[in-house]
Design a protein around this motif. Structure first.
Motif, PDB file in Angstrom:
ATOM      1  N   LEU A 324      50.716 -24.989 -32.864  1.00 62.06           N
ATOM      2  CA  LEU A 324      52.082 -24.964 -32.338  1.00 62.06           C
ATOM      3  C   LEU A 324      52.157 -25.655 -30.980  1.00 62.06           C
ATOM      4  N   ARG A 325      51.118 -25.446 -30.160  1.00 68.46           N
ATOM      5  CA  ARG A 325      51.100 -26.100 -28.847  1.00 68.46           C
ATOM      6  C   ARG A 325      51.027 -27.613 -29.008  1.00 68.46           C
ATOM      7  N   LEU A 326      50.156 -28.080 -29.921  1.00 70.10           N
ATOM      8  CA  LEU A 326      50.052 -29.524 -30.154  1.00 70.10           C
ATOM      9  C   LEU A 326      51.362 -30.094 -30.687  1.00 70.10           C
ATOM     10  N   GLN A 327      51.996 -29.358 -31.591  1.00 70.72           N
ATOM     11  CA  GLN A 327      53.243 -29.839 -32.170  1.00 70.72           C
ATOM     12  C   GLN A 327      54.352 -29.886 -31.116  1.00 70.72           C
ATOM     13  N   SER A 328      54.347 -28.887 -30.219  1.00 73.09           N
ATOM     14  CA  SER A 328      55.397 -28.864 -29.194  1.00 73.09           C
ATOM     15  C   SER A 328      55.303 -30.075 -28.270  1.00 73.09           C
ATOM     16  N   ARG A 329      54.087 -30.560 -28.044  1.00 71.00           N
ATOM     17  CA  ARG A 329      53.915 -31.720 -27.163  1.00 71.00           C
ATOM     18  C   ARG A 329      54.447 -33.009 -27.791  1.00 71.00           C
ATOM     19  N   ARG A 330      54.603 -33.018 -29.116  1.00 68.71           N
ATOM     20  CA  ARG A 330      55.099 -34.195 -29.806  1.00 68.71           C
ATOM     21  C   ARG A 330      56.604 -34.142 -30.034  1.00 68.71           C
ATOM     22  N   MET A 331      57.201 -33.002 -29.619  1.00 67.87           N
ATOM     23  CA  MET A 331      58.648 -32.851 -29.827  1.00 67.87           C
ATOM     24  C   MET A 331      59.405 -33.570 -28.725  1.00 67.87           C
ATOM     25  N   ASN A 332      60.403 -34.333 -29.127  1.00 65.29           N
ATOM     26  CA  ASN A 332      61.255 -35.002 -28.142  1.00 65.29           C
ATOM     27  C   ASN A 332      62.415 -34.121 -27.712  1.00 65.29           C
ATOM     28  N   SER A 333      62.801 -33.190 -28.593  1.00 68.02           N
ATOM     29  CA  SER A 333      63.924 -32.307 -28.297  1.00 68.02           C
ATOM     30  C   SER A 333      63.461 -31.151 -27.412  1.00 68.02           C
ATOM     31  N   PRO A 334      64.118 -30.946 -26.256  1.00 66.45           N
ATOM     32  CA  PRO A 334      63.738 -29.807 -25.403  1.00 66.45           C
ATOM     33  C   PRO A 334      63.906 -28.474 -26.110  1.00 66.45           C
ATOM     34  N   GLU A 335      64.951 -28.349 -26.933  1.00 68.52           N
ATOM     35  CA  GLU A 335      65.153 -27.085 -27.640  1.00 68.52           C
ATOM     36  C   GLU A 335      64.033 -26.844 -28.656  1.00 68.52           C
ATOM     37  N   GLY A 336      63.656 -27.892 -29.378  1.00 64.16           N
ATOM     38  CA  GLY A 336      62.567 -27.763 -30.340  1.00 64.16           C
ATOM     39  C   GLY A 336      61.265 -27.438 -29.653  1.00 64.16           C
ATOM     40  N   ARG A 337      60.987 -28.095 -28.526  1.00 65.07           N
ATOM     41  CA  ARG A 337      59.747 -27.836 -27.794  1.00 65.07           C
ATOM     42  C   ARG A 337      59.721 -26.397 -27.296  1.00 65.07           C
ATOM     43  N   ASN A 338      60.857 -25.908 -26.769  1.00 65.78           N
ATOM     44  CA  ASN A 338      60.931 -24.539 -26.265  1.00 65.78           C
ATOM     45  C   ASN A 338      60.741 -23.526 -27.391  1.00 65.78           C
ATOM     46  N   GLY A 339      61.318 -23.794 -28.554  1.00 71.65           N
ATOM     47  CA  GLY A 339      61.163 -22.895 -29.695  1.00 71.65           C
ATOM     48  C   GLY A 339      59.724 -22.786 -30.156  1.00 71.65           C
ATOM     49  N   LEU A 340      59.010 -23.907 -30.191  1.00 72.23           N
ATOM     50  CA  LEU A 340      57.606 -23.878 -30.579  1.00 72.23           C
ATOM     51  C   LEU A 340      56.748 -23.148 -29.554  1.00 72.23           C
ATOM     52  N   GLN A 341      57.080 -23.318 -28.278  1.00 74.08           N
ATOM     53  CA  GLN A 341      56.328 -22.618 -27.237  1.00 74.08           C
ATOM     54  C   GLN A 341      56.542 -21.107 -27.321  1.00 74.08           C
ATOM     55  N   GLN A 342      57.774 -20.700 -27.631  1.00 76.25           N
ATOM     56  CA  GLN A 342      58.026 -19.265 -27.804  1.00 76.25           C
ATOM     57  C   GLN A 342      57.256 -18.715 -29.001  1.00 76.25           C
ATOM     58  N   ALA A 343      57.228 -19.465 -30.109  1.00 76.23           N
ATOM     59  CA  ALA A 343      56.462 -19.037 -31.278  1.00 76.23           C
ATOM     60  C   ALA A 343      54.978 -18.944 -30.945  1.00 76.23           C
ATOM     61  N   MET A 344      54.481 -19.900 -30.170  1.00 75.26           N
ATOM     62  CA  MET A 344      53.080 -19.878 -29.756  1.00 75.26           C
ATOM     63  C   MET A 344      52.776 -18.616 -28.945  1.00 75.26           C
ATOM     64  N   ARG A 345      53.689 -18.248 -28.045  1.00 75.59           N
ATOM     65  CA  ARG A 345      53.494 -17.071 -27.211  1.00 75.59           C
ATOM     66  C   ARG A 345      53.466 -15.794 -28.057  1.00 75.59           C
ATOM     67  N   ARG A 346      54.331 -15.727 -29.053  1.00 81.01           N
ATOM     68  CA  ARG A 346      54.370 -14.539 -29.912  1.00 81.01           C
ATOM     69  C   ARG A 346      53.106 -14.416 -30.756  1.00 81.01           C
ATOM     70  N   VAL A 347      52.650 -15.518 -31.291  1.00 74.78           N
ATOM     71  CA  VAL A 347      51.415 -15.498 -32.079  1.00 74.78           C
ATOM     72  C   VAL A 347      50.232 -15.085 -31.201  1.00 74.78           C
ATOM     73  N   SER A 348      50.194 -15.547 -29.974  1.00 76.44           N
ATOM     74  CA  SER A 348      49.102 -15.193 -29.052  1.00 76.44           C
ATOM     75  C   SER A 348      49.106 -13.699 -28.743  1.00 76.44           C
ATOM     76  N   SER A 349      50.316 -13.113 -28.654  1.00 79.25           N
ATOM     77  CA  SER A 349      50.406 -11.664 -28.399  1.00 79.25           C
ATOM     78  C   SER A 349      49.748 -10.874 -29.512  1.00 79.25           C
ATOM     79  N   ILE A 350      50.035 -11.248 -30.756  1.00 76.36           N
ATOM     80  CA  ILE A 350      49.441 -10.543 -31.892  1.00 76.36           C
ATOM     81  C   ILE A 350      47.935 -10.787 -31.935  1.00 76.36           C
ATOM     82  N   ALA A 351      47.507 -12.004 -31.603  1.00 74.73           N
ATOM     83  CA  ALA A 351      46.079 -12.337 -31.625  1.00 74.73           C
ATOM     84  C   ALA A 351      45.290 -11.474 -30.648  1.00 74.73           C
ATOM     85  N   ARG A 352      45.886 -11.166 -29.500  1.00 80.30           N
ATOM     86  CA  ARG A 352      45.173 -10.360 -28.513  1.00 80.30           C
ATOM     87  C   ARG A 352      44.926  -8.939 -29.012  1.00 80.30           C
TER      88      ARG A 352
END
Length: 527
Positions: A324-352
């Protein structure tokens, strides 16, 4: 209250005497089984102190009664008492017989007239003597069998019980040198009994004892053989007999050991027999624990498998987060990039949470260390260049894994929301505090731990509006400006945490979000 409290009240007796009696009662089931009778531990209700008694030692008062401190029934035969004798009073002629045994310090048989209520039973009086002082009297009550001849096993059992009672009378058994072993599978009389002579040669082996050694790989009988040499012939997992096992097989040390063969395991316990300080032989209790050890191995394997699963889930979730982090870096849309970063944060919470579970056997999580890292991660991910300080107050303790995942996600969303909206384009502080409220018990009897969790910021605030939601009110369409994160928070608080969430202004500025959450009482270990 301890059963030795009456003993402690007499100045002539000390803590060592009480501890010795605790060892005796902790081990006397073996004597009850060997003697096939009930054991009572009796202590006088009135004691004449040593300096005032004719013998110079503490003695029961003339005409006094005795109190029964402890009672053990045999598992190898019928009990002599249909009720529990603890707390009962022994009076009249029976008390006088106990007093006589106390003073004489010799093992003797009670007369029929002294125990008329127990006829046709036999009562043996055993004064327990330590350092020249009688500290209690033990009685063994057995059925009288004059109508038949006892078997060889009965004779060995009775002789073994007599030897142990004589050693108790001399104060040499139980032995303070006994090692405590917490492993399951302690051998009992009915599991198997072997009697050795002074040279370690088997004089008698019960049928269950012989079955245990045959399962270990022994061929033929062991009666007449040296037990150490016989054990060396077994197909053990480790070659030879180790230094711990040899004294047990020889009956020279009061220890426990385990014999592990290729397809079977057995626990052994040695009780050296002595008379007047001289060793006269030994008793060896043995028990086949093959199935117990197999189940223990299955539990260990299951625990390792569960931890490995949590570890792999954590690795997979971290891989998803990295993608998700890699994909967010390839996003040109700020909204899309922000959405992927939020998803990444949620997945990391469960991983911990799964990472914490991969290090423990329990399905509960020590949440304090986990949440501190989680708060810092949420702030770093959500902040866009501003300096945001964090502070965590209070202690969560251990939480069930399912609840821990929900709390981690809720805290993650609320901290990120405080940074993105409350502290938008400014520096500030985000604080997390937790407080334990009084536990609650449901109608079904389940105990719930109640926590009050607060996430506060010193940002621009939300005005004077106060919003409180729980239950059905949490399941509503999102209001204007409310994102997926707040929908996740409301849903998890209402469904998984059985709680209430409240948004309110914070003094002097900022926003305070307070959650009242309920968790089932966590387990401290394996049930």
């Amino acid at each position: 209250m301890s059963f030795t409290d009456p003993l402690r009240s007499v100045p002539d007796f000390d803590a060592g005497d009480a501890e010795w009696l605790h060892l005796l009662v902790g081990d006397w089931q073996m004597v009850a089984d060997l003697g096939v009778g009930d054991l009572l531990l009796c202590f006088p209700r009135g004691v004449v102190p040593g300096p005032q008694s004719p013998t110079g030692r503490p003695i029961p008062a003339e005409g006094g009664d005795f109190l029964v401190l402890a009672h053990a029934r045999p598992t190898t035969g019928a009990t002599a008492f249909q009720k529990d004798m603890v707390g009962e009073i022994v009076a009249d002629d029976a008390a006088q017989a106990l007093r006589r045994a106390w003073i004489d310090q010799r093992i003797e048989q009670a007369g029929a007239s002294e125990w008329e209520s127990l006829a046709p039973r036999s009562v043996l009086l055993v004064p327990l003597v330590r350092n020249g002082r009688t500290i209690a009297v033990l009685t063994l009550t057995t059925e009288s069998h004059h109508d038949r001849l006892p078997s060889r096993m009965e004779l060995v059992y009775r002789q073994s019980a007599s030897d142990l009672l004589r050693m108790a009378n001399e104060g040499t058994w139980p032995d303070f040198a006994v090692r405590i072993d917490s492993r399951r599978g302690a051998p009992r009389v009915g599991d198997g009994l072997i009697r050795l002579d002074t040279d370690g040669v088997v004089e008698f082996c019960s049928p269950n004892g012989l079955s245990t050694f045959r399962r270990l790989g022994l061929h033929g009988d062991i009666t007449g053989q040296n037990l150490v040499r016989a054990a060396r012939q077994l197909p053990l997992n480790a070659p030879g007999v180790d230094e711990t096992l040899a004294p047990v097989l020889a009956g020279t040390m009061p220890w426990r050991a385990e014999l592990s063969a290729v397809k079977a395991s057995a626990t052994l316990r040695a009780i050296p027999l002595r008379r007047g300080g001289e060793r006269t032989g030994a008793l060896i209790l043995c028990r086949d624990v093959t199935e117990l050890r197999r189940r223990d191995l299955q539990l260990v394997s299951k625990d390792a498998t569960i931890r490995e699963i949590h570890h792999r889930v954590k690795n997979n979730l971290q891989t998803v987060s990295a993608l998700l982090r890699l994909q967010s870096r390839r996003m040109n849309s700020p909204e899309g990039r922000n959405g992927l970063q939020q998803a990444m944060r949620r997945v990391s919470s469960i991983a911990r949470v799964h990472e914490s579970l991969s290090h423990e056997i329990s399905e509960d999580v020590d949440f304090d260390d986990l949440i501190r890292h989680q708060v810092q991660l949420a702030v770093e991910t959500a902040s866009a260049g501003q300096h945001v300080r964090t502070a965590v107050h209070g202690h969560f303790g251990r939480l069930p894994s399912k609840s821990a995942t929900s709390v981690a996600l809720v805290v993650n969303e609320l901290v990120a929301n405080a940074v993105e909206h409350g502290l938008k384009d400014r520096s500030g502080t985000v604080e997390l505090s937790v407080r334990h409220l009084e536990d609650e018990v449901s109608d079904s009897g389940t105990t719930y731990v109640v926590l009050e969790i607060a996430i506060e910021d010193d940002g621009r605030g939300m005005g004077d509006t106060v919003i409180e939601e729980s239950g059905v009110s949490a399941y509503r369409p999102p209001s204007e400006g409310e994102g997926l994160g707040m929908q996740i928070v409301r849903t998890l608080v209402a469904s998984e945490l059985r709680g209430v969430i409240r948004w309110q202004p914070r003094e002097p500025q900022g926003t305070s979000v307070v959650i009242t959450a309920r968790f089932p009482q966590p387990h401290t270990g394996r049930g």
